[in-house]
Design a protein around this motif. Structure first.
Motif, PDB file in Angstrom:
ATOM      1  N   MET A  69       0.855  -1.358  -0.007  1.00  0.00           N
ATOM      2  CA  MET A  69       0.239  -0.297  -0.029  1.00  0.00           C
ATOM      3  C   MET A  69       0.455   1.544  -0.298  1.00  0.00           C
ATOM      4  N   PHE A  70       1.728   1.370   0.777  1.00  0.00           N
ATOM      5  CA  PHE A  70       2.527   2.688   1.061  1.00  0.00           C
ATOM      6  C   PHE A  70       4.266   2.640   0.456  1.00  0.00           C
ATOM      7  N   LEU A  71       4.685   1.767   0.083  1.00  0.00           N
ATOM      8  CA  LEU A  71       5.793   1.260  -0.536  1.00  0.00           C
ATOM      9  C   LEU A  71       5.985   0.619  -2.345  1.00  0.00           C
ATOM     10  N   GLY A  72       4.595   0.392  -2.499  1.00  0.00           N
ATOM     11  CA  GLY A  72       4.814  -0.098  -3.632  1.00  0.00           C
ATOM     12  C   GLY A  72       5.455  -1.631  -3.732  1.00  0.00           C
ATOM     13  N   GLU A  73       5.891  -1.849  -2.953  1.00  0.00           N
ATOM     14  CA  GLU A  73       6.650  -3.450  -2.999  1.00  0.00           C
ATOM     15  C   GLU A  73       5.044  -4.574  -2.860  1.00  0.00           C
ATOM     16  N   MET A  74       5.320  -4.939  -4.665  1.00  0.00           N
ATOM     17  CA  MET A  74       4.204  -6.062  -5.237  1.00  0.00           C
ATOM     18  C   MET A  74       4.856  -7.565  -4.157  1.00  0.00           C
ATOM     19  N   PRO A  75       4.367  -8.268  -4.068  1.00  0.00           N
ATOM     20  CA  PRO A  75       5.002  -9.540  -3.448  1.00  0.00           C
ATOM     21  C   PRO A  75       4.542 -10.672  -4.089  1.00  0.00           C
ATOM     22  N   THR A  76       5.837 -11.208  -4.210  1.00  0.00           N
ATOM     23  CA  THR A  76       5.769 -12.621  -5.204  1.00  0.00           C
ATOM     24  C   THR A  76       4.885 -13.496  -4.714  1.00  0.00           C
ATOM     25  N   PRO A  77       4.594 -14.273  -5.824  1.00  0.00           N
ATOM     26  CA  PRO A  77       3.309 -15.929  -5.647  1.00  0.00           C
ATOM     27  C   PRO A  77       3.925 -16.303  -4.228  1.00  0.00           C
ATOM     28  N   TRP A  78       5.141 -16.863  -4.320  1.00  0.00           N
ATOM     29  CA  TRP A  78       5.615 -17.334  -3.220  1.00  0.00           C
ATOM     30  C   TRP A  78       5.449 -16.710  -1.753  1.00  0.00           C
ATOM     31  N   VAL A  79       5.439 -15.241  -1.663  1.00  0.00           N
ATOM     32  CA  VAL A  79       5.085 -14.891  -0.464  1.00  0.00           C
ATOM     33  C   VAL A  79       4.080 -15.187  -0.317  1.00  0.00           C
TER      34      VAL A  79
END
Length: 405
Positions: free
Chosen positions: A213-223
């Motif tokens: 939401m705040f950093l724009g760091e999209m998680p990987t499918p594994w996460v």
């Protein structure tokens, strides 16, 4: 023979001189020798017979191995041996240094777990009889503030030079840090220690959501997949928890939200290198700010309840409450400091795995110490959640492949 003998008052000389000269003339002449220049003088004492000392000269000796080139090669061999010995010594020192670092790191991990165990035990003992979590949290921040000031006063840790811009950037971190610890104590006062820490295993879930939401760091499918056992395990443990109540559950969830917000804010506001502080200094400043933030709120919300008069009137053992509160506060600040010391020595992934193991140790030790009733399904849910946390810490380091342009 008439002229062969001459008598005088001295000795017979002429016949001997004549005989010696005749003998010398009869001897064959020695072979001509070509003597080259030598770095060493030739021994002319002839102690070992004619030519024996000359043969020992390095410049003309045909069989002696110590010629000029041989001496140089010997020096090279000796020098190489010395360098090899020095290199071996350096390798040995490095090996000893690595062993020392490993032992030191192991000691830090042990202290981290030990301080955390005792903090949760003493803190729970206080909160069971003294139902004022805001005041308890203020006491912990007060002891931590005193500890930090003593470190700076006696130069146990370098006192930082803080600018107004840095304080402004740290302020949001102090706010969420204060709320995170307050909500944790509120949860510990309502439910079992093991259940609070099972719920706090949901921290990765909140970390992924807030980072996106705040950093724009999209998680990987594994996460994303690793979050499923975490959520499922916490849900299963919550449904079968004997001490479950909504106040304790929501407080622990709020603690997860605020603690992970602190991590997000630290990335968002403390990104400039010229404004960066080391983790121990940052935690020390946050502790002091948290004390001044929460102390007025504690007085307003709960009043002044930590006095001997009030504790005696409530039928509590004053000395016991004070001692346990002090020990809990010291252990709280100590385990936080040690945690940051470990983080400076290892990677974030290793620290995350260590934190997962720490949670397991705290849950097991609290169940044993407080004899908390735990059902098999509850244990299964806790185990699944913690396994998910461990899996998350491992797959988080897998970075997505860069898209081809």
């Amino acid at each position: 023979m008439q002229a062969a003998v001459a008598i005088s008052s001295g000795s017979i000389t002429l016949p001997r001189l004549a005989t010696r000269r005749s003998l010398e003339s009869s001897l064959p002449s020695p072979p001509a020798l070509s003597i080259s220049a030598s770095s060493k003088p030739i021994d002319l004492n002839f102690k070992g017979g004619f030519g024996s000392s000359i043969l020992r000269s390095p410049s003309i000796c045909a069989v002696c191995p110590r010629r000029n080139g041989g001496e140089r090669s010997d020096l090279v061999v000796v020098r190489a041996a010395a360098e090899e010995a020095a290199g071996a010594g350096e390798e040995e020192v490095k090996e000893v240094g690595k062993v020392g670092e490993t032992l030191q790191l192991g000691l830090l991990f042990g202290l981290w777990y030990l301080f955390n165990i005792y903090f949760n035990i003493y803190n729970k003992q206080v909160l069971k009889v003294f139902h004022f979590p805001v005041t308890v949290t203020v006491v912990q921040f007060a002891v931590g503030t005193l500890f930090v000031l003593l470190m700076w006063t006696f130069n146990l840790y370098k006192r930082p030079k803080i600018t107004g811009a840095q304080l402004a950037a740290i302020f949001p971190l102090a706010v969420v840090h204060t709320l995170g610890n307050l909500f944790t104590n509120m949860s510990l006062g309502k439910v079992a220690v093991s259940f609070t820490h099972t719920i706090k295993a949901m921290e990765p879930f909140f970390s992924v959501i807030l980072s996106a939401m705040f950093l724009g760091e999209m998680p990987t499918p594994w996460v994303v997949l690793s979050l499923l056992p975490i959520v499922g395990g916490v849900a299963l443990a919550s449904m079968t928890e004997a001490s479950f109540n909504w106040a304790g559950f929501t407080s622990a969830m709020a603690s997860n939200l605020t603690n992970q917000s602190r991590n997000v804010f630290s990335k968002k506001f403390m990104v400039k290198k010229e404004e960066s502080l080391d983790n121990i200094t940052l935690f020390s400043i946050i502790t002091i700010m948290s004390f001044f933030l929460l102390a007025p709120a504690a007085i307003f919300m709960e009043g002044v309840k930590f006095t001997p008069t009030y504790l005696e009137a409530a039928g509590l053992n004053v000395k016991q409450v004070y001692t346990r509160s002090l020990l809990a506060a010291l252990c709280f600040h100590a385990y936080q400091q040690v945690s940051y010391m470990i983080l400076q020595r290892v990677s974030p992934v290793t620290h995350s795995v260590g934190n997962c193991v720490k949670r397991v140790v705290v849950i097991v030790s609290s169940v044993i110490f407080f004899q908390t009733p735990v059902s098999p399904i509850n244990s299964l849910g806790t185990g699944i959640a913690l396994a998910g946390v461990f899996l998350y810490s491992r797959v988080k380091r897998i970075k997505p492949k860069a898209k081809a342009t």
